[in-house]
Design an enzyme around this catalytic site. Structure first.
Site, PDB file in Angstrom:
ATOM      1  N   ASP A  50       0.853  -1.196   0.000  1.00  0.00           N
ATOM      2  CA  ASP A  50       0.000   0.000   0.000  1.00  0.00           C
ATOM      3  C   ASP A  50       0.889   1.246   0.000  1.00  0.00           C
ATOM      4  O   ASP A  50       1.894   1.320   0.718  1.00  0.00           O
ATOM      5  CB  ASP A  50      -0.909  -0.016   1.239  1.00  0.00           C
ATOM      6  N   ILE A  51       0.488   2.223  -0.814  1.00  0.00           N
ATOM      7  CA  ILE A  51       1.289   3.443  -0.963  1.00  0.00           C
ATOM      8  C   ILE A  51       1.216   4.356   0.275  1.00  0.00           C
ATOM      9  O   ILE A  51       2.116   5.161   0.516  1.00  0.00           O
ATOM     10  CB  ILE A  51       0.848   4.193  -2.245  1.00  0.00           C
ATOM     11  N   ASN A  89     -13.073  -3.335   2.451  1.00  0.00           N
ATOM     12  CA  ASN A  89     -14.168  -2.360   2.506  1.00  0.00           C
ATOM     13  C   ASN A  89     -15.030  -2.436   1.247  1.00  0.00           C
ATOM     14  O   ASN A  89     -14.502  -2.517   0.135  1.00  0.00           O
ATOM     15  CB  ASN A  89     -13.593  -0.945   2.630  1.00  0.00           C
ATOM     16  N   GLN A 127     -14.559   2.477   1.537  1.00  0.00           N
ATOM     17  CA  GLN A 127     -13.897   2.133   0.270  1.00  0.00           C
ATOM     18  C   GLN A 127     -13.627   3.408  -0.521  1.00  0.00           C
ATOM     19  O   GLN A 127     -14.527   4.241  -0.688  1.00  0.00           O
ATOM     20  CB  GLN A 127     -14.775   1.174  -0.556  1.00  0.00           C
ATOM     21  N   HIS A 169     -10.324  -4.995  -3.347  1.00  0.00           N
ATOM     22  CA  HIS A 169      -8.997  -5.238  -2.772  1.00  0.00           C
ATOM     23  C   HIS A 169      -9.157  -5.672  -1.333  1.00  0.00           C
ATOM     24  O   HIS A 169     -10.111  -5.291  -0.662  1.00  0.00           O
ATOM     25  CB  HIS A 169      -8.090  -4.005  -2.871  1.00  0.00           C
ATOM     26  N   HIS A 195      -7.165  -5.691   2.295  1.00  0.00           N
ATOM     27  CA  HIS A 195      -6.045  -5.132   3.053  1.00  0.00           C
ATOM     28  C   HIS A 195      -5.439  -6.202   3.953  1.00  0.00           C
ATOM     29  O   HIS A 195      -6.164  -6.920   4.656  1.00  0.00           O
ATOM     30  CB  HIS A 195      -6.534  -4.010   3.984  1.00  0.00           C
TER      31      HIS A 195
HETATM   32  P1  AMP Z   1      -9.876   1.517   0.554  1.00  0.00           P
HETATM   33  O1  AMP Z   1     -10.033   2.768   1.380  1.00  0.00           O
HETATM   34  O2  AMP Z   1     -10.261   0.255   1.256  1.00  0.00           O
HETATM   35  O3  AMP Z   1     -10.537   1.676  -0.802  1.00  0.00           O
HETATM   36  O4  AMP Z   1      -8.313   1.382   0.327  1.00  0.00           O
HETATM   37  C1  AMP Z   1      -7.639   1.938  -0.745  1.00  0.00           C
HETATM   38  C2  AMP Z   1      -6.177   1.773  -0.444  1.00  0.00           C
HETATM   39  O5  AMP Z   1      -5.459   1.886  -1.644  1.00  0.00           O
HETATM   40  C3  AMP Z   1      -5.614   2.819   0.519  1.00  0.00           C
HETATM   41  O6  AMP Z   1      -5.020   2.164   1.633  1.00  0.00           O
HETATM   42  C4  AMP Z   1      -4.593   3.557  -0.339  1.00  0.00           C
HETATM   43  O7  AMP Z   1      -3.463   3.953   0.398  1.00  0.00           O
HETATM   44  C5  AMP Z   1      -4.245   2.518  -1.381  1.00  0.00           C
HETATM   45  N1  AMP Z   1      -3.773   3.050  -2.657  1.00  0.00           N
HETATM   46  C6  AMP Z   1      -4.370   4.001  -3.431  1.00  0.00           C
HETATM   47  N2  AMP Z   1      -3.653   4.201  -4.556  1.00  0.00           N
HETATM   48  C7  AMP Z   1      -2.596   3.358  -4.500  1.00  0.00           C
HETATM   49  C8  AMP Z   1      -1.492   3.093  -5.364  1.00  0.00           C
HETATM   50  N3  AMP Z   1      -1.311   3.749  -6.511  1.00  0.00           N
HETATM   51  N4  AMP Z   1      -0.587   2.152  -4.986  1.00  0.00           N
HETATM   52  C9  AMP Z   1      -0.736   1.499  -3.817  1.00  0.00           C
HETATM   53  N5  AMP Z   1      -1.766   1.685  -2.962  1.00  0.00           N
HETATM   54  C10 AMP Z   1      -2.675   2.615  -3.292  1.00  0.00           C
END
Ligand code: AMP
Ligand code: ZN
Length: 135
Positions: A32-33, A88, A95, A101, A103
Site C-alpha cells: 500500500d502506498i 471495505n 472504500q 482489494h 487489506h
Molecule cells: P480503501 O479505502 O479500502 O478503498 O483502500 C484503498 C487503499 O489503496 C488505501 O489504503 C490507499 O493507500 C491505497 N492506494 C491508493 N492508490 C494506490 C497506489 N497507486 N498504490 C498502492 N496503494 C494505493
C-alpha cells in the site's frame, strides 16, 4: 474485464509500476502506498470487480488462500505480532478505490493503527428481525 479509468486495473495489469510482493494468474499483491503499518499490502484481482458483491465465487474462495500465504511470509519478514485482514465495500464502509482489494495490515505491539467500532447491543428484537429473514 478491465476498466479504463481504474488505477488498480492498471496496477494489476503491470501498466503502472507497483511494489509487487506476490503474483499469480488471478491476483497481484502490492504494498500500500500509504501504509497503516510496516508491510501493509493489498490483494488485487487482475480483472475488474468493484467489490465483494461482484467478485465471482471462484476468486472469492482463492483470495483468502493468497492472504494466508502473504501474511505468513510477511510475518517472517517484518516480525509483526498479529494481523488485520479487512476489506471495505462501498463508500460508507470506507472504500475509496472501487476495484475489489483486500487489506493485509501487520500489527505491532503498541502500534497506533486504529481499526475499531463502539460495541453495540444485540437486542432480542434485532436478533429476531434478522434470524427470521435469514432462515
Ligand atoms: P480503501 O479505502 O479500502 O478503498 O483502500 C484503498 C487503499 O489503496 C488505501 O489504503 C490507499 O493507500 C491505497 N492506494 C491508493 N492508490 C494506490 C497506489 N497507486 N498504490 C498502492 N496503494 C494505493
Ligand atoms: Zn479495476
Amino acid at each position: 474485464m478491465k476498466n479504463e479509468n481504474c488505477i488498480f486495473c492498471k496496477i494489476a495489469a503491470g501498466e503502472i509500476p507497483s511494489a509487487t510482493i506476490y503474483e499469480d494468474d488471478d491476483f497481484r499483491v502490492i504494498l500500500d502506498i500509504e501504509p497503516a503499518s510496516k508491510g501493509h499490502a493489498l490483494i488485487l484481482p487482475k480483472e475488474h470487480y468493484a467489490n465483494l458483491y461482484e467478485l465471482p465465487e471462484e476468486l472469492a474462495s482463492k483470495v483468502l488462500i493468497v492472504a494466508k500465504k502473504v501474511i505468513t511470509s510477511m510475518t517472517e519478514i517484518v516480525g509483526c505480532d498479529g494481523y488485520n485482514v479487512l476489506q471495505n465495500n462501498g463508500e460508507v464502509a470506507g472504500q475509496t478505490v472501487f476495484h475489489f482489494h483486500m487489506h493485509l495490515i501487520p500489527r505491532y505491539k503498541d502500534d497506533d493503527v486504529t481499526i475499531g467500532w463502539k460495541p453495540g447491543k444485540l437486542t432480542d428484537v434485532l436478533k429476531e428481525q434478522i434470524l427470521s429473514k435469514m432462515k
